[in-house]
Write an enzyme that holds these catalytic residues in place. Sequence first.
Site, mmCIF file in Angstrom:
data_model
loop_
_atom_site.group_PDB
_atom_site.id
_atom_site.type_symbol
_atom_site.label_atom_id
_atom_site.label_comp_id
_atom_site.label_asym_id
_atom_site.label_seq_id
_atom_site.Cartn_x
_atom_site.Cartn_y
_atom_site.Cartn_z
ATOM 1 N N HIS A 61 0.829 -1.278 0.001
ATOM 2 C CA HIS A 61 -0.040 -0.125 0.020
ATOM 3 C C HIS A 61 0.890 1.431 0.112
ATOM 4 C CE1 HIS A 61 -3.372 -2.798 1.577
ATOM 5 N NE2 HIS A 61 -3.654 -2.578 0.120
ATOM 6 N N ASP A 85 -10.105 -3.196 0.045
ATOM 7 C CA ASP A 85 -9.616 -3.547 1.451
ATOM 8 C C ASP A 85 -9.531 -1.963 2.259
ATOM 9 O OD1 ASP A 85 -6.728 -2.602 0.991
ATOM 10 O OD2 ASP A 85 -7.220 -4.636 -0.292
ATOM 11 N N GLU A 105 -14.817 0.070 -6.599
ATOM 12 C CA GLU A 105 -14.456 -1.310 -6.163
ATOM 13 C C GLU A 105 -15.734 -2.336 -6.612
ATOM 14 O OE1 GLU A 105 -12.086 -3.644 -4.658
ATOM 15 O OE2 GLU A 105 -13.813 -4.965 -5.150
ATOM 16 N N ASP A 136 -18.328 -1.471 -11.413
ATOM 17 C CA ASP A 136 -17.454 -2.034 -12.445
ATOM 18 C C ASP A 136 -16.296 -1.073 -12.616
ATOM 19 O OD1 ASP A 136 -15.913 -3.260 -14.304
ATOM 20 O OD2 ASP A 136 -17.723 -3.490 -15.618
ATOM 21 N N GLY A 137 -14.990 -1.280 -12.382
ATOM 22 C CA GLY A 137 -13.949 -0.122 -12.790
ATOM 23 C C GLY A 137 -13.767 -0.099 -14.210
ATOM 24 N N ASP A 154 -5.284 -0.778 -8.539
ATOM 25 C CA ASP A 154 -5.025 -1.788 -7.350
ATOM 26 C C ASP A 154 -5.915 -3.000 -7.552
ATOM 27 O OD1 ASP A 154 -4.437 -2.964 -5.011
ATOM 28 O OD2 ASP A 154 -5.281 -1.366 -3.580
ATOM 29 N N SER A 155 -5.343 -3.992 -8.329
ATOM 30 C CA SER A 155 -6.415 -4.856 -8.866
ATOM 31 C C SER A 155 -6.223 -6.185 -8.205
ATOM 32 C CB SER A 155 -6.109 -5.241 -10.565
ATOM 33 O OG SER A 155 -4.736 -5.548 -10.696
ATOM 34 N N THR A 156 -6.829 -7.177 -8.519
ATOM 35 C CA THR A 156 -6.708 -8.467 -8.185
ATOM 36 C C THR A 156 -5.808 -9.029 -9.207
ATOM 37 O OG1 THR A 156 -8.608 -9.099 -9.437
ATOM 38 C CG2 THR A 156 -8.768 -8.921 -6.792
ATOM 39 N N PRO A 161 -12.785 -11.616 -11.946
ATOM 40 C CA PRO A 161 -13.226 -10.165 -12.208
ATOM 41 C C PRO A 161 -12.239 -8.977 -12.397
ATOM 42 C CG PRO A 161 -13.425 -10.899 -9.756
ATOM 43 C CD PRO A 161 -13.056 -11.998 -10.724
HETATM 44 N N1 SPD Z 1 -1.616 -11.802 -6.167
HETATM 45 C C1 SPD Z 1 -2.123 -10.892 -5.369
HETATM 46 C C2 SPD Z 1 -2.198 -9.634 -6.195
HETATM 47 C C3 SPD Z 1 -3.054 -8.793 -5.174
HETATM 48 C C4 SPD Z 1 -2.822 -7.164 -5.783
HETATM 49 N N2 SPD Z 1 -3.874 -6.542 -5.011
HETATM 50 C C5 SPD Z 1 -3.940 -6.279 -3.892
HETATM 51 C C6 SPD Z 1 -4.962 -5.509 -3.228
HETATM 52 C C7 SPD Z 1 -4.544 -4.954 -1.907
HETATM 53 N N3 SPD Z 1 -5.244 -3.681 -1.747
#
Ligand code: SPD
Length: 284
Positions: A61, A85, A105, A136-137, A154-156, A161
């Site tokens: 972060h 988060d 988010e 939806d971003g 700040d993606s997954t 998604p």
């Molecule tokens: N493999 C994990 C990648 C996660 C990246 N995003 C995390 C979000 C935290 N705010």
Amino acid sequence: MELWTTEQHKDMALGFRTTKTLYHAQSPYQAVDIVETTRYGRLLLLDGAVMTTDKDEFVYHEMISHVPMLAHPNPKRVLVIGGGDGGTVRELVKHPSVEQVVLCEIDGLVVDSCKEFFPQIAAELNHPKVEVIIGDGVAYMANDAKGFDLIIIDSTDPIGPGEGLFTEEFYRNTYNALNEDGMMVAQTESPFVCQDLIRTIYPMYERIFPIVRMYTGHIPTYPSGFWTWAFCSRKYDYPLPEAHLDRVREIEKTCKYYNAELHAASFVLPNFVKDLLKQPISIQ
Ligand code: SPD
């Protein structure tokens, strides 16, 4: 019997000794899990992938926020896509120049469960300068986003998604949503584990932004522990001008990872990473 939480990633796995499951739910988008571990405190997992932990969240972060915030001379309006988060928002509102942070988010369950189980990460989600949009971003960027000094993706990971947050159309819309001296930072995964993604996405950024750099950091709970972010800018490059140093010194007092020296050092890349960037994969 010992309980372990494992994140399986292709042909490797990362394991955490676990004392209890605190939360489990299936949202319309993904499985949301929060567990208590012996070494890293609480872990948030989305579809089985670790997103954040009590003990090492500060690295991610601080690096995704302060590097661009301090490279920019006067960032006032900031957009965060993902990041439900709240950790990125918590770092952004430390900057006195900030007038508005919009967080978009897709999954309201992530926001609600983090407010309950990660109060120190979600601490500023109700800050008066913060607007939280559950939506939806990709659609927000295409239809509504404009006039931002900084956009943070700040993606997954690029499956499920988060997949639409790794396309050329999305980043062209991101460029257009920035002011003419704006910048964008995105998390771009591990150079050990996601080499093809890195070889694809950096050339894509270079087709859109005049300035594209990679910087790195150490996050023990992400696959391989070595992480990257893209710094993409319409005008300003990453080195900290002398005039920003007072701001930098104020922010670094609040940080456990980021400081002025590390800001510069994080852009110094190992040879194997430089080589990856010299081996682009192009997809049309
Ligand atoms: N493999 C994990 C990648 C996660 C990246 N995003 C995390 C979000 C935290 N705010």
